[in-house]
Write a protein that holds these residues in place. Structure first.
Motif, PDB file in Angstrom:
ATOM      1  N   ARG A 131     -15.949   4.317  93.437  1.00  0.00           N
ATOM      2  CA  ARG A 131     -15.263   5.032  94.433  1.00  0.00           C
ATOM      3  C   ARG A 131     -15.528   4.768  95.819  1.00  0.00           C
ATOM      4  O   ARG A 131     -16.534   4.726  96.084  1.00  0.00           O
ATOM      5  N   VAL A 132     -14.466   4.344  96.375  1.00  0.00           N
ATOM      6  CA  VAL A 132     -14.682   4.059  98.069  1.00  0.00           C
ATOM      7  C   VAL A 132     -14.515   5.405  98.901  1.00  0.00           C
ATOM      8  O   VAL A 132     -15.135   5.422 100.132  1.00  0.00           O
ATOM      9  N   SER A 133     -13.713   6.286  98.363  1.00  0.00           N
ATOM     10  CA  SER A 133     -13.347   7.436  99.072  1.00  0.00           C
ATOM     11  C   SER A 133     -12.608   8.491  98.090  1.00  0.00           C
ATOM     12  O   SER A 133     -12.586   7.974  96.992  1.00  0.00           O
ATOM     13  N   GLU A 134     -12.297   9.634  98.513  1.00  0.00           N
ATOM     14  CA  GLU A 134     -11.805  10.624  97.644  1.00  0.00           C
ATOM     15  C   GLU A 134     -10.536   9.922  97.161  1.00  0.00           C
ATOM     16  O   GLU A 134     -10.055  10.652  96.106  1.00  0.00           O
ATOM     17  N   ASP A 135      -9.917   9.405  98.001  1.00  0.00           N
ATOM     18  CA  ASP A 135      -8.436   8.813  97.445  1.00  0.00           C
ATOM     19  C   ASP A 135      -8.535   7.190  97.413  1.00  0.00           C
ATOM     20  O   ASP A 135      -7.452   6.802  97.231  1.00  0.00           O
ATOM     21  N   SER A 136      -9.475   6.658  96.853  1.00  0.00           N
ATOM     22  CA  SER A 136      -9.350   5.158  97.031  1.00  0.00           C
ATOM     23  C   SER A 136     -10.596   4.503  95.734  1.00  0.00           C
ATOM     24  O   SER A 136     -11.845   5.252  96.004  1.00  0.00           O
ATOM     25  N   TYR A 137     -10.093   3.867  94.920  1.00  0.00           N
ATOM     26  CA  TYR A 137     -11.233   3.019  94.033  1.00  0.00           C
ATOM     27  C   TYR A 137     -10.988   1.583  93.841  1.00  0.00           C
ATOM     28  O   TYR A 137      -9.898   1.042  94.105  1.00  0.00           O
ATOM     29  N   VAL A 138     -12.033   0.930  93.698  1.00  0.00           N
ATOM     30  CA  VAL A 138     -11.964  -0.401  93.564  1.00  0.00           C
ATOM     31  C   VAL A 138     -12.300  -0.771  92.188  1.00  0.00           C
ATOM     32  O   VAL A 138     -13.428  -0.108  91.683  1.00  0.00           O
ATOM     33  N   VAL A 139     -11.735  -1.340  91.360  1.00  0.00           N
ATOM     34  CA  VAL A 139     -12.158  -1.692  89.963  1.00  0.00           C
ATOM     35  C   VAL A 139     -12.424  -3.069  89.896  1.00  0.00           C
ATOM     36  O   VAL A 139     -11.633  -3.985  90.231  1.00  0.00           O
ATOM     37  N   ILE A 140     -13.644  -3.593  89.161  1.00  0.00           N
ATOM     38  CA  ILE A 140     -13.995  -4.931  88.898  1.00  0.00           C
ATOM     39  C   ILE A 140     -13.847  -5.108  87.447  1.00  0.00           C
ATOM     40  O   ILE A 140     -14.295  -4.374  86.865  1.00  0.00           O
ATOM     41  N   ALA A 141     -12.866  -5.714  87.168  1.00  0.00           N
ATOM     42  CA  ALA A 141     -12.577  -6.221  85.503  1.00  0.00           C
ATOM     43  C   ALA A 141     -13.111  -7.607  85.204  1.00  0.00           C
ATOM     44  O   ALA A 141     -12.593  -8.536  85.853  1.00  0.00           O
ATOM     45  N   ASN A 142     -14.038  -7.596  84.311  1.00  0.00           N
ATOM     46  CA  ASN A 142     -14.362  -8.636  83.830  1.00  0.00           C
ATOM     47  C   ASN A 142     -13.636  -9.177  82.422  1.00  0.00           C
ATOM     48  O   ASN A 142     -13.768  -8.051  81.509  1.00  0.00           O
ATOM     49  N   GLY A 143     -13.358 -10.370  82.478  1.00  0.00           N
ATOM     50  CA  GLY A 143     -12.901 -10.865  81.092  1.00  0.00           C
ATOM     51  C   GLY A 143     -13.618 -11.797  80.668  1.00  0.00           C
ATOM     52  O   GLY A 143     -14.754 -12.119  80.835  1.00  0.00           O
ATOM     53  N   LEU A 144     -13.079 -12.445  79.720  1.00  0.00           N
ATOM     54  CA  LEU A 144     -14.052 -13.763  78.959  1.00  0.00           C
ATOM     55  C   LEU A 144     -14.315 -14.746  79.805  1.00  0.00           C
ATOM     56  O   LEU A 144     -15.740 -15.212  79.781  1.00  0.00           O
ATOM     57  N   THR A 145     -13.549 -15.291  80.765  1.00  0.00           N
ATOM     58  CA  THR A 145     -13.709 -16.478  81.430  1.00  0.00           C
ATOM     59  C   THR A 145     -13.709 -16.228  83.049  1.00  0.00           C
ATOM     60  O   THR A 145     -13.804 -17.019  83.813  1.00  0.00           O
ATOM     61  N   SER A 146     -13.031 -14.929  83.326  1.00  0.00           N
ATOM     62  CA  SER A 146     -12.931 -14.747  84.819  1.00  0.00           C
ATOM     63  C   SER A 146     -13.102 -13.288  85.129  1.00  0.00           C
ATOM     64  O   SER A 146     -13.208 -12.446  84.433  1.00  0.00           O
ATOM     65  N   THR A 147     -13.407 -12.812  86.307  1.00  0.00           N
ATOM     66  CA  THR A 147     -13.246 -11.596  86.998  1.00  0.00           C
ATOM     67  C   THR A 147     -12.169 -11.249  88.041  1.00  0.00           C
ATOM     68  O   THR A 147     -11.830 -12.145  88.852  1.00  0.00           O
ATOM     69  N   PHE A 148     -11.704 -10.178  87.971  1.00  0.00           N
ATOM     70  CA  PHE A 148     -10.316  -9.798  88.736  1.00  0.00           C
ATOM     71  C   PHE A 148     -10.952  -8.520  89.112  1.00  0.00           C
ATOM     72  O   PHE A 148     -11.475  -7.736  88.720  1.00  0.00           O
ATOM     73  N   HIS A 149     -10.176  -8.222  90.302  1.00  0.00           N
ATOM     74  CA  HIS A 149     -10.379  -6.890  90.772  1.00  0.00           C
ATOM     75  C   HIS A 149      -9.250  -6.242  91.457  1.00  0.00           C
ATOM     76  O   HIS A 149      -8.328  -6.995  91.701  1.00  0.00           O
TER      77      HIS A 149
END
Length: 83
Positions: A55-73
């Motif tokens: 949670r970055v603020s009440e109105d904002s989120y950053v999501v870090i998604a981890n896969g088998l061979t890479s990471t995405f956000h």
């Protein structure tokens, strides 16, 4: 309104707006933003293994998604339509 911004990690691209969705009043939009941060299935990475929701603020989120061979956000944000 929910604004979803998606960016591949480490590929030099900038944040871009990819989806918008009407979500009622601000509280409904905040609840929907949190749901999307926890449940949205991005196209990448393939074989999603885990995610971290920040949670970055009440109105904002950053999501870090981890896969088998890479990471995405990606970001999920609430915005108010003015015009």
């Amino acid at each position: 309104m929910i604004l979803e911004e998606i960016r591949g990690m480490g590929d030099g691209r900038e944040w871009t707006l990819s989806h918008t969705r009407a979500a009622g009043d601000r509280e409904a939009a905040r609840a929907e933003a949190l749901r999307l941060a926890r449940e949205y299935a991005p196209a990448y990475p393939w074989s999603l293994r885990s995610r971290k929701v920040l949670r970055v603020s009440e109105d904002s989120y950053v999501v870090i998604a981890n896969g088998l061979t890479s990471t995405f956000h990606f970001r999920v944000q609430v915005g108010e339509l003015l015009d």
